[in-house]
Design a protein around this motif. Structure first.
Motif, mmCIF file in Angstrom:
data_model
loop_
_atom_site.group_PDB
_atom_site.id
_atom_site.type_symbol
_atom_site.label_atom_id
_atom_site.label_comp_id
_atom_site.label_asym_id
_atom_site.label_seq_id
_atom_site.Cartn_x
_atom_site.Cartn_y
_atom_site.Cartn_z
ATOM 1 N N ILE A 83 0.881 -1.193 0.003
ATOM 2 C CA ILE A 83 -0.136 0.136 -0.006
ATOM 3 C C ILE A 83 0.886 1.380 0.052
ATOM 4 O O ILE A 83 1.599 1.522 0.931
ATOM 5 N N PRO A 84 0.796 2.014 -0.896
ATOM 6 C CA PRO A 84 1.638 3.278 -0.952
ATOM 7 C C PRO A 84 1.160 4.500 0.130
ATOM 8 O O PRO A 84 -0.092 4.285 0.312
ATOM 9 N N SER A 85 2.177 5.034 0.344
ATOM 10 C CA SER A 85 1.706 6.274 1.033
ATOM 11 C C SER A 85 1.400 7.577 0.222
ATOM 12 O O SER A 85 1.965 7.662 -0.868
ATOM 13 N N VAL A 86 0.766 8.423 0.622
ATOM 14 C CA VAL A 86 0.263 9.665 -0.094
ATOM 15 C C VAL A 86 0.885 10.977 0.643
ATOM 16 O O VAL A 86 0.545 11.168 1.793
ATOM 17 N N VAL A 87 1.923 11.728 0.140
ATOM 18 C CA VAL A 87 2.330 12.638 0.689
ATOM 19 C C VAL A 87 1.313 14.091 0.286
ATOM 20 O O VAL A 87 0.896 14.168 -0.584
ATOM 21 N N VAL A 88 0.881 14.721 1.550
ATOM 22 C CA VAL A 88 0.082 15.954 1.276
ATOM 23 C C VAL A 88 0.746 16.921 1.833
ATOM 24 O O VAL A 88 1.366 17.170 3.042
ATOM 25 N N VAL A 89 0.801 18.156 0.796
ATOM 26 C CA VAL A 89 1.268 19.474 1.079
ATOM 27 C C VAL A 89 0.113 20.517 1.066
ATOM 28 O O VAL A 89 -0.768 20.503 -0.047
#
Length: 197
Positions: A83-89
Motif C-alpha cells: 500500500i503506497p503512502s500519499v504525501v499531502v502538502v
C-alpha cells in the motif's frame, strides 16, 4: 554462454538492464523517473487514493517488482502487494502557492527511487485554494511507460469509485515493458475520480 538464473528471480529485459547501468553511472539524476501531475477539482481522500492504487498494484506484477543484481546482471523478483503512502502538502492560503507548487512538483519529479525495493511508485496531493488539488504520480521507467499509463488511470478510477466492480485485466491490458526513455513530465487534466470524500 547461458547464465544461471537464481531461484525466484527472472532475467531483466535488455532495455531494463540498460536503464539500470545508466543510472549506476549517474545515480542522483532521476534520469528514468516518469512524473505526472493533474489539477483536480474536488476532494480526493488520501486514504481512499492509497487503497485504490494498492488495488492496481495488486493486479499488476510489474508494480510489485524488485530489481536485484546478481553476478553483475540485473534480475527481477515479484513481491507481495503493498500500500503506497500519499504525501499531502497544504498550500491553501499560502502566498506564492503556485511557485511553491511548481517547486514541490519539480522536487518530487527528480527524487530518485531505490530499485532494490518494490516501491517504484510515489503519490502526492497538493491542497490549493478553492477546493482544488494537484495529484502527483511518480513512477520509475523500469515499471511504467506511456502505453501503460491509460491502463493505470482507468483501473485507478474504477478502484477509487467501487473496488468490487473492478474488471479482470485482459492480456492486452497488462502494463507494457518500457522501450524508450521518458520525454519528461506530462501535466494533463484529469477528471476527479469519484465524489467528495
Amino acid at each position: 554462454m547461458t547464465r544461471t538464473v537464481p531461484d525466484g528471480l527472472l532475467p531483466a529485459a535488455n532495455v531494463q538492464e540498460r536503464m539500470w547501468l545508466a543510472e549506476r553511472l549517474e545515480p542522483d539524476l532521476g534520469r528514468y523517473n516518469v512524473p505526472y501531475a493533474w489539477e483536480v477539482q474536488g476532494r480526493l481522500s488520501p486514504a481512499a487514493l492509497a487503497d485504490a492504487v494498492a488495488t492496481v498494484i495488486e493486479r499488476h506484477e510489474i508494480l510489485r517488482t524488485t530489481f536485484v543484481e546478481h553476478d553483475g546482471r540485473l534480475y527481477q523478483r515479484i513481491d507481495e502487494p503493498w500500500i503506497p503512502s500519499v504525501v499531502v502538502v497544504n498550500l491553501r492560503g499560502v502566498p506564492g502557492a503556485r511557485q511553491l507548487l511548481a517547486g514541490w512538483l519539480s522536487e518530487q519529479a527528480r527524487k530518485t527511487f531505490d530499485i532494490s525495493t518494490n516501491r517504484l511508485l510515489r503519490l502526492g496531493i497538493a491542497e490549493l485554494d478553492g477546493d482544488r488539488q494537484v495529484l502527483f504520480l511518480g513512477l520509475h521507467h523500469l515499471v511504467s511507460d506511456a502505453a501503460s499509463l491509460p491502463i493505470f488511470l482507468r483501473e485507478l478510477r474504477a478502484a477509487y469509485r467501487q473496488p468490487a466492480l473492478l474488471p479482470e485485466p485482459s492480456p492486452e491490458d497488462r502494463p507494457v515493458r518500457p522501450a524508450a526513455p521518458p520525454g519528461g513530465a506530462t501535466v494533463p487534466k484529469l477528471p476527479r475520480p469519484g465524489g467528495p470524500q
